[in-house]
Scaffold this motif. Sequence first.
Motif, PDB file in Angstrom:
ATOM      1  N   SER A  29     -10.850  -9.569  -3.696  1.00  0.00           N
ATOM      2  CA  SER A  29      -9.687 -10.297  -4.474  1.00  0.00           C
ATOM      3  C   SER A  29     -10.221 -10.381  -5.830  1.00  0.00           C
ATOM      4  CB  SER A  29      -9.464 -11.859  -3.948  1.00  0.00           C
ATOM      5  OG  SER A  29      -8.940 -11.752  -2.416  1.00  0.00           O
ATOM      6  N   CYS A  30     -11.501 -10.926  -6.019  1.00  0.00           N
ATOM      7  CA  CYS A  30     -11.912 -10.958  -7.471  1.00  0.00           C
ATOM      8  C   CYS A  30     -11.944  -9.414  -8.011  1.00  0.00           C
ATOM      9  CB  CYS A  30     -13.469 -11.243  -7.574  1.00  0.00           C
ATOM     10  SG  CYS A  30     -14.209 -11.233  -9.112  1.00  0.00           S
ATOM     11  N   LEU A  31     -12.494  -8.460  -7.432  1.00  0.00           N
ATOM     12  CA  LEU A  31     -12.195  -7.073  -7.871  1.00  0.00           C
ATOM     13  C   LEU A  31     -10.747  -6.529  -8.318  1.00  0.00           C
ATOM     14  CD1 LEU A  31     -14.875  -5.174  -5.591  1.00  0.00           C
ATOM     15  CD2 LEU A  31     -15.096  -5.987  -8.077  1.00  0.00           C
ATOM     16  N   GLU A  32      -9.975  -6.880  -7.502  1.00  0.00           N
ATOM     17  CA  GLU A  32      -8.535  -6.866  -7.781  1.00  0.00           C
ATOM     18  C   GLU A  32      -7.918  -7.271  -8.925  1.00  0.00           C
ATOM     19  OE1 GLU A  32      -6.653  -7.126  -3.925  1.00  0.00           O
ATOM     20  OE2 GLU A  32      -7.534  -5.401  -3.118  1.00  0.00           O
ATOM     21  N   ARG A  33      -8.280  -8.714  -8.966  1.00  0.00           N
ATOM     22  CA  ARG A  33      -7.870  -9.747  -9.963  1.00  0.00           C
ATOM     23  C   ARG A  33      -8.220  -9.127 -11.346  1.00  0.00           C
ATOM     24  NH1 ARG A  33     -11.038 -14.249  -9.454  1.00  0.00           N
ATOM     25  NH2 ARG A  33     -10.395 -14.293  -7.345  1.00  0.00           N
ATOM     26  N   TYR A  34      -9.478  -8.789 -11.429  1.00  0.00           N
ATOM     27  CA  TYR A  34      -9.828  -8.135 -12.715  1.00  0.00           C
ATOM     28  C   TYR A  34      -9.747  -6.633 -12.827  1.00  0.00           C
ATOM     29  CZ  TYR A  34     -11.966 -12.582 -13.620  1.00  0.00           C
ATOM     30  OH  TYR A  34     -12.304 -13.905 -13.651  1.00  0.00           O
ATOM     31  N   ARG A  35      -8.740  -6.202 -11.978  1.00  0.00           N
ATOM     32  CA  ARG A  35      -8.521  -4.707 -11.980  1.00  0.00           C
ATOM     33  C   ARG A  35      -9.608  -3.490 -12.030  1.00  0.00           C
ATOM     34  NH1 ARG A  35      -3.074  -4.571 -15.793  1.00  0.00           N
ATOM     35  NH2 ARG A  35      -1.926  -6.521 -14.587  1.00  0.00           N
ATOM     36  N   ALA A  37     -10.716  -2.644  -8.785  1.00  0.00           N
ATOM     37  CA  ALA A  37     -10.550  -1.878  -7.666  1.00  0.00           C
ATOM     38  C   ALA A  37      -9.178  -2.083  -7.308  1.00  0.00           C
ATOM     39  CB  ALA A  37     -11.482  -2.296  -6.657  1.00  0.00           C
ATOM     40  N   THR A  38      -8.627  -1.170  -6.456  1.00  0.00           N
ATOM     41  CA  THR A  38      -7.457  -1.389  -5.623  1.00  0.00           C
ATOM     42  C   THR A  38      -7.563  -1.188  -4.067  1.00  0.00           C
ATOM     43  OG1 THR A  38      -6.699   0.832  -5.942  1.00  0.00           O
ATOM     44  CG2 THR A  38      -5.844  -0.683  -7.634  1.00  0.00           C
ATOM     45  N   SER A  39      -6.754  -1.950  -3.589  1.00  0.00           N
ATOM     46  CA  SER A  39      -6.712  -1.658  -1.869  1.00  0.00           C
ATOM     47  C   SER A  39      -5.497  -0.981  -1.394  1.00  0.00           C
ATOM     48  CB  SER A  39      -7.108  -2.930  -1.312  1.00  0.00           C
ATOM     49  OG  SER A  39      -6.207  -4.027  -1.469  1.00  0.00           O
ATOM     50  N   ASP A  40      -4.875  -0.303  -2.137  1.00  0.00           N
ATOM     51  CA  ASP A  40      -3.725   0.335  -1.712  1.00  0.00           C
ATOM     52  C   ASP A  40      -3.702   1.766  -0.808  1.00  0.00           C
ATOM     53  OD1 ASP A  40      -2.592   1.681  -4.941  1.00  0.00           O
ATOM     54  OD2 ASP A  40      -4.346   2.014  -3.774  1.00  0.00           O
ATOM     55  N   ARG A  41      -4.992   2.062  -0.678  1.00  0.00           N
ATOM     56  CA  ARG A  41      -5.119   3.270   0.252  1.00  0.00           C
ATOM     57  C   ARG A  41      -5.921   2.801   1.752  1.00  0.00           C
ATOM     58  NH1 ARG A  41      -7.207   8.105  -3.445  1.00  0.00           N
ATOM     59  NH2 ARG A  41      -5.157   8.140  -4.790  1.00  0.00           N
ATOM     60  N   GLU A  42      -5.976   3.731   2.562  1.00  0.00           N
ATOM     61  CA  GLU A  42      -6.628   3.596   3.816  1.00  0.00           C
ATOM     62  C   GLU A  42      -8.026   3.115   3.571  1.00  0.00           C
ATOM     63  OE1 GLU A  42      -5.242   3.701   6.948  1.00  0.00           O
ATOM     64  OE2 GLU A  42      -3.548   3.769   5.982  1.00  0.00           O
ATOM     65  N   VAL A  51     -12.149   2.579  -7.069  1.00  0.00           N
ATOM     66  CA  VAL A  51     -12.023   2.251  -8.530  1.00  0.00           C
ATOM     67  C   VAL A  51     -11.158   3.051  -9.429  1.00  0.00           C
ATOM     68  CG1 VAL A  51     -13.767   2.177 -10.295  1.00  0.00           C
ATOM     69  CG2 VAL A  51     -14.537   1.725  -8.200  1.00  0.00           C
ATOM     70  N   PRO A  52     -10.525   2.556  -9.912  1.00  0.00           N
ATOM     71  CA  PRO A  52      -9.198   3.148 -10.685  1.00  0.00           C
ATOM     72  C   PRO A  52     -10.045   4.067 -11.858  1.00  0.00           C
ATOM     73  CG  PRO A  52      -9.245   0.980 -11.354  1.00  0.00           C
ATOM     74  CD  PRO A  52     -10.390   0.969 -10.259  1.00  0.00           C
TER      75      PRO A  52
END
Length: 55
Positions: A29-35, A37-42, A51-52
């Motif tokens: 959640s922290c990684l996604e909040r600070y952009r 990382a994303t978790s939209d893949r398998e 990591v974008p």
Amino acid sequence: MVIRKHDETYYCDTPVKLLKYGTTEEMRSCLERYRLATSDREPDVAGGLEVPSHE
């Protein structure tokens, strides 16, 4: 920024503060909040985080 795990605690060291998390979900959640990382893949070996690219 440095992300690490010691025992059962995840740490995210930033230039400003040290963030601590007790679960993988809290860390995600922290990684996604600070952009960071994303978790939209398998999910993969790294727990489903990607990591974008900064292109």
